[in-house]
Design a protein around this motif. Structure first.
Motif, mmCIF file in Angstrom:
data_model
loop_
_atom_site.group_PDB
_atom_site.id
_atom_site.type_symbol
_atom_site.label_atom_id
_atom_site.label_comp_id
_atom_site.label_asym_id
_atom_site.label_seq_id
_atom_site.Cartn_x
_atom_site.Cartn_y
_atom_site.Cartn_z
ATOM 1 N N GLY A 123 -7.385 -19.537 -55.721
ATOM 2 C CA GLY A 123 -8.698 -18.921 -55.556
ATOM 3 C C GLY A 123 -9.126 -18.047 -56.717
ATOM 4 O O GLY A 123 -10.191 -17.455 -56.681
ATOM 5 N N THR A 124 -8.289 -17.962 -57.770
ATOM 6 C CA THR A 124 -8.636 -17.139 -58.932
ATOM 7 C C THR A 124 -9.252 -18.031 -60.009
ATOM 8 O O THR A 124 -8.634 -19.000 -60.430
ATOM 9 C CB THR A 124 -7.379 -16.451 -59.504
ATOM 10 N N PRO A 125 -10.465 -17.704 -60.463
ATOM 11 C CA PRO A 125 -11.080 -18.541 -61.496
ATOM 12 C C PRO A 125 -10.536 -18.217 -62.887
ATOM 13 O O PRO A 125 -10.127 -17.091 -63.159
ATOM 14 C CB PRO A 125 -12.568 -18.185 -61.396
ATOM 15 N N SER A 126 -10.545 -19.232 -63.737
ATOM 16 C CA SER A 126 -10.202 -18.997 -65.137
ATOM 17 C C SER A 126 -11.355 -18.217 -65.765
ATOM 18 O O SER A 126 -12.443 -18.160 -65.201
ATOM 19 C CB SER A 126 -10.017 -20.339 -65.850
ATOM 20 N N PRO A 127 -11.142 -17.616 -66.941
ATOM 21 C CA PRO A 127 -12.240 -16.837 -67.557
ATOM 22 C C PRO A 127 -13.523 -17.641 -67.750
ATOM 23 O O PRO A 127 -14.618 -17.138 -67.489
ATOM 24 C CB PRO A 127 -11.645 -16.395 -68.893
ATOM 25 N N ALA A 128 -13.403 -18.903 -68.176
ATOM 26 C CA ALA A 128 -14.600 -19.735 -68.383
ATOM 27 C C ALA A 128 -15.273 -20.029 -67.043
ATOM 28 O O ALA A 128 -16.505 -19.992 -66.932
ATOM 29 C CB ALA A 128 -14.228 -21.039 -69.076
ATOM 30 N N THR A 146 -9.046 -26.751 -57.870
ATOM 31 C CA THR A 146 -8.248 -27.977 -57.990
ATOM 32 C C THR A 146 -7.213 -27.859 -59.095
ATOM 33 O O THR A 146 -6.462 -28.801 -59.343
ATOM 34 C CB THR A 146 -9.164 -29.184 -58.293
ATOM 35 N N GLY A 147 -7.175 -26.718 -59.761
ATOM 36 C CA GLY A 147 -6.227 -26.526 -60.855
ATOM 37 C C GLY A 147 -4.827 -26.228 -60.349
ATOM 38 O O GLY A 147 -4.545 -26.257 -59.140
ATOM 39 N N LYS A 148 -3.909 -25.936 -61.272
ATOM 40 C CA LYS A 148 -2.513 -25.674 -60.940
ATOM 41 C C LYS A 148 -2.412 -24.445 -60.032
ATOM 42 O O LYS A 148 -2.941 -23.391 -60.354
ATOM 43 C CB LYS A 148 -1.726 -25.437 -62.236
ATOM 44 N N GLY A 149 -1.738 -24.601 -58.896
ATOM 45 C CA GLY A 149 -1.563 -23.485 -57.965
ATOM 46 C C GLY A 149 -2.845 -23.079 -57.254
ATOM 47 O O GLY A 149 -2.921 -21.988 -56.716
ATOM 48 N N GLY A 150 -3.879 -23.940 -57.251
ATOM 49 C CA GLY A 150 -5.129 -23.611 -56.565
ATOM 50 C C GLY A 150 -6.112 -22.842 -57.422
ATOM 51 O O GLY A 150 -7.127 -22.355 -56.933
ATOM 52 N N ARG A 151 -5.838 -22.725 -58.739
ATOM 53 C CA ARG A 151 -6.747 -22.010 -59.639
ATOM 54 C C ARG A 151 -8.071 -22.745 -59.770
ATOM 55 O O ARG A 151 -8.118 -23.966 -59.793
ATOM 56 C CB ARG A 151 -6.105 -21.842 -61.014
ATOM 57 N N ILE A 152 -9.177 -21.975 -59.852
ATOM 58 C CA ILE A 152 -10.513 -22.556 -60.023
ATOM 59 C C ILE A 152 -10.716 -22.853 -61.504
ATOM 60 O O ILE A 152 -10.658 -21.963 -62.351
ATOM 61 C CB ILE A 152 -11.600 -21.588 -59.519
ATOM 62 N N THR A 153 -10.932 -24.124 -61.816
ATOM 63 C CA THR A 153 -11.095 -24.541 -63.210
ATOM 64 C C THR A 153 -12.573 -24.529 -63.605
ATOM 65 O O THR A 153 -13.454 -24.345 -62.761
ATOM 66 C CB THR A 153 -10.544 -25.962 -63.416
ATOM 67 N N LYS A 154 -12.810 -24.768 -64.884
ATOM 68 C CA LYS A 154 -14.185 -24.809 -65.387
ATOM 69 C C LYS A 154 -14.966 -25.923 -64.699
ATOM 70 O O LYS A 154 -16.128 -25.765 -64.353
ATOM 71 C CB LYS A 154 -14.166 -25.014 -66.907
ATOM 72 N N ASP A 155 -14.324 -27.093 -64.487
ATOM 73 C CA ASP A 155 -14.997 -28.211 -63.821
ATOM 74 C C ASP A 155 -15.381 -27.855 -62.388
ATOM 75 O O ASP A 155 -16.460 -28.226 -61.915
ATOM 76 C CB ASP A 155 -14.086 -29.456 -63.819
ATOM 77 N N ASP A 156 -14.484 -27.110 -61.688
ATOM 78 C CA ASP A 156 -14.802 -26.692 -60.322
ATOM 79 C C ASP A 156 -16.051 -25.810 -60.329
ATOM 80 O O ASP A 156 -16.917 -25.925 -59.460
ATOM 81 C CB ASP A 156 -13.634 -25.901 -59.705
ATOM 82 N N ALA A 157 -16.133 -24.912 -61.308
ATOM 83 C CA ALA A 157 -17.269 -23.993 -61.395
ATOM 84 C C ALA A 157 -18.554 -24.741 -61.732
ATOM 85 O O ALA A 157 -19.615 -24.434 -61.186
ATOM 86 C CB ALA A 157 -16.989 -22.918 -62.442
ATOM 87 N N VAL A 158 -18.475 -25.744 -62.637
ATOM 88 C CA VAL A 158 -19.659 -26.519 -63.018
ATOM 89 C C VAL A 158 -20.177 -27.313 -61.819
ATOM 90 O O VAL A 158 -21.381 -27.410 -61.585
ATOM 91 C CB VAL A 158 -19.337 -27.460 -64.203
#
Length: 197
Positions: A123-128, A146-158
């Motif tokens: 549930g933690t987003p990357s800086p981008a 959908t990132g490693k460990g449930g991290r929010i990636t740039k694609d998820d945010a877009v």
């Protein structure tokens, strides 16, 4: 002796004032020079101090417009000061002690909940991704990562779409309240200035 408290003149051109708020209740014991009310005039908001110590009886309600020199309250100067006025202050620290014990126990329960999370990154987003979510006004908690460990990636945010739960159109909640004397005078002057211009 009953003292009549009259509205003092806040200025030479002011003929009436409005009781904005009473700072005491009917039947309260007031000390000399204690602020008992806030009054609004065309030019300012002023505090009305008690002229003598005693039990107060209110003669005007909040929002009432009263003339300068009118009686707004009575103070019974012969009334004795209540004896129980210092007792509640002494009992207050005792009442707070049990609350402090409850607060001390609460942090012990928190570590037990920590292992339940799958990963620190869930549930933690990357800086981008955070920047994109901030631009879209989307809370990170509403996006599944959908990132490693449930991290929010740039694609998820877009690909994230703002929730439709809060309507953007329609009528907003409105509330009508009576303007203070000062605001009424300012509005009157603004309208006259606009018309003269």
């Amino acid at each position: 002796m009953i003292l009549e408290m009259k509205v003092p003149s806040p200025g030479e051109s002011i003929k009436e004032v409005e009781i904005a708020t009473w700072l005491v209740k009917d039947g309260d014991y007031v000390e000399k020079d204690q602020a008992i009310a806030e009054v609004d005039s065309d030019k300012a908001t002023l505090e009305l101090p008690a002229e003598m110590s005693g039990v107060i009886t209110l003669k005007a309600e909040e929002g009432d417009t009263v003339a300068v020199g009118a009686v707004v309250c009575l103070i019974d100067t012969d009334a004795a000061k209540p004896a129980g006025s210092t007792a509640p202050a002494a009992e207050a620290p005792k009442a707070e002690a049990p609350k402090a014990e409850v607060k001390a126990e609460a942090p012990k329960a928190a570590p037990a909940q920590a292992p339940a999370a799958t990963s620190y990154a869930a549930g933690t987003p990357s800086p981008a991704a955070r920047k994109i979510l901030d631009e879209k006004n989307i809370a990170p908690a509403t996006v599944s990562g959908t990132g490693k460990g449930g991290r929010i990636t740039k694609d998820d945010a877009v690909n994230a779409v703002p929730s439709m739960g809060t309507p953007t159109g329609g009528s907003r909640g409105t509330e009508r309240t009576k303007l203070s004397m000062l605001r009424r005078k300012v509005a009157e002057r603004l309208v006259s200035a606009k018309n003269e211009t």
